[in-house]
Design a protein around this motif. Structure first.
Motif, PDB file in Angstrom:
ATOM      1  N   LEU A 176      40.727  44.767  39.588  1.00 50.53           N
ATOM      2  CA  LEU A 176      41.022  46.211  40.906  1.00 50.53           C
ATOM      3  C   LEU A 176      41.043  46.909  41.356  1.00 50.53           C
ATOM      4  O   LEU A 176      41.023  47.348  42.129  1.00 50.53           O
ATOM      5  N   LEU A 177      40.481  47.511  39.874  1.00 49.36           N
ATOM      6  CA  LEU A 177      40.241  49.307  40.481  1.00 49.36           C
ATOM      7  C   LEU A 177      38.468  49.086  40.839  1.00 49.36           C
ATOM      8  O   LEU A 177      38.466  50.115  41.253  1.00 49.36           O
ATOM      9  N   LEU A 178      38.149  47.816  41.038  1.00 47.73           N
ATOM     10  CA  LEU A 178      37.364  47.650  41.070  1.00 47.73           C
ATOM     11  C   LEU A 178      37.048  47.344  42.496  1.00 47.73           C
ATOM     12  O   LEU A 178      35.684  47.580  43.152  1.00 47.73           O
ATOM     13  N   VAL A 179      37.523  46.458  42.877  1.00 53.72           N
ATOM     14  CA  VAL A 179      37.514  46.255  44.029  1.00 53.72           C
ATOM     15  C   VAL A 179      38.287  46.862  45.141  1.00 53.72           C
ATOM     16  O   VAL A 179      38.316  46.426  46.367  1.00 53.72           O
ATOM     17  N   ILE A 180      39.302  47.247  44.552  1.00 57.31           N
ATOM     18  CA  ILE A 180      39.880  48.105  45.356  1.00 57.31           C
ATOM     19  C   ILE A 180      39.198  49.331  46.751  1.00 57.31           C
ATOM     20  O   ILE A 180      39.260  49.581  48.512  1.00 57.31           O
ATOM     21  N   PRO A 237      46.022  40.061  27.990  1.00 54.08           N
ATOM     22  CA  PRO A 237      45.440  40.387  28.645  1.00 54.08           C
ATOM     23  C   PRO A 237      44.845  40.013  29.963  1.00 54.08           C
ATOM     24  O   PRO A 237      43.564  40.562  30.347  1.00 54.08           O
ATOM     25  N   LEU A 238      45.974  38.373  30.657  1.00 49.99           N
ATOM     26  CA  LEU A 238      45.415  38.633  31.712  1.00 49.99           C
ATOM     27  C   LEU A 238      45.391  40.016  32.873  1.00 49.99           C
ATOM     28  O   LEU A 238      44.946  40.217  33.519  1.00 49.99           O
ATOM     29  N   PHE A 239      46.830  40.610  33.074  1.00 48.95           N
ATOM     30  CA  PHE A 239      47.419  41.831  33.501  1.00 48.95           C
ATOM     31  C   PHE A 239      45.906  42.668  33.330  1.00 48.95           C
ATOM     32  O   PHE A 239      45.855  43.646  33.613  1.00 48.95           O
ATOM     33  N   ALA A 240      46.420  42.894  32.041  1.00 48.10           N
ATOM     34  CA  ALA A 240      44.937  44.523  31.445  1.00 48.10           C
ATOM     35  C   ALA A 240      43.599  43.738  32.014  1.00 48.10           C
ATOM     36  O   ALA A 240      42.930  44.625  33.098  1.00 48.10           O
ATOM     37  N   ASN A 241      42.682  43.065  32.157  1.00 45.68           N
ATOM     38  CA  ASN A 241      41.848  42.136  33.320  1.00 45.68           C
ATOM     39  C   ASN A 241      42.310  42.521  35.053  1.00 45.68           C
ATOM     40  O   ASN A 241      41.140  43.017  35.313  1.00 45.68           O
ATOM     41  N   ALA A 242      43.066  41.794  35.254  1.00 43.47           N
ATOM     42  CA  ALA A 242      43.314  41.924  36.742  1.00 43.47           C
ATOM     43  C   ALA A 242      43.361  43.729  36.581  1.00 43.47           C
ATOM     44  O   ALA A 242      42.917  44.177  38.618  1.00 43.47           O
ATOM     45  N   GLY A 243      44.196  44.265  36.483  1.00 36.46           N
ATOM     46  CA  GLY A 243      44.434  46.159  36.513  1.00 36.46           C
ATOM     47  C   GLY A 243      43.182  46.688  37.015  1.00 36.46           C
ATOM     48  O   GLY A 243      42.243  47.445  37.767  1.00 36.46           O
ATOM     49  N   VAL A 244      41.575  45.994  35.739  1.00 33.30           N
ATOM     50  CA  VAL A 244      40.169  46.672  36.018  1.00 33.30           C
ATOM     51  C   VAL A 244      39.769  45.681  36.812  1.00 33.30           C
ATOM     52  O   VAL A 244      38.829  46.756  37.877  1.00 33.30           O
TER      53      VAL A 244
END
Length: 89
Positions: free
Chosen positions: A73-77, A64-71
Motif C-alpha cells: 500500500l505504501l507503493l500503491v497510494i 506477515p500478511l499485514f506487513a506485506n500489505a503495508g509495504v
C-alpha cells in the motif's frame, strides 16, 4: 471545511476507473497472498503440533500478511494520488 474538501477529493478519485481497477488488482493480490500463506500453514501444521508453545494461525498467516500489505500500500497510494496532485497544479 476539511470534510468538504476530503469528500470532494474522494468523489473525484472514485469516479475514475483507474482507482477501481487498482483496488481490484490489490484485492486479488492480497487474496492470493492470504491463501498461499494459509496453504503453507496447513502443510506444516502437524510439525507445529509437536512444539510446546507453537505459533498459531494469527502469528504465521495474518501478521506477515499485514506487513506485506503495508509495504504494498505504501507503493500503491502514490499511484492513486498522482492524478489529484496533478489536477491541483
Amino acid at each position: 471545511m476539511i470534510i468538504t474538501i476530503a469528500s470532494r477529493e474522494l468523489k473525484s478519485l472514485f469516479l475514475s476507473p483507474l482507482a477501481w481497477s487498482i483496488l481490484g488488482i490489490l484485492q486479488l493480490l492480497f487474496a492470493y497472498m492470504f491463501l498461499t500463506q494459509v496453504d503453507s500453514f496447513i502443510n506444516f501444521q502437524a510439525k507445529l503440533a509437536e512444539i510446546q508453545s507453537a505459533p498459531g494461525l494469527t502469528d504465521v498467516v495474518i501478521t506477515p500478511l499485514f506487513a506485506n500489505a503495508g509495504v504494498i500500500l505504501l507503493l500503491v497510494i502514490p499511484l492513486l494520488t498522482m492524478r489529484l496532485i496533478c489536477e491541483e497544479r
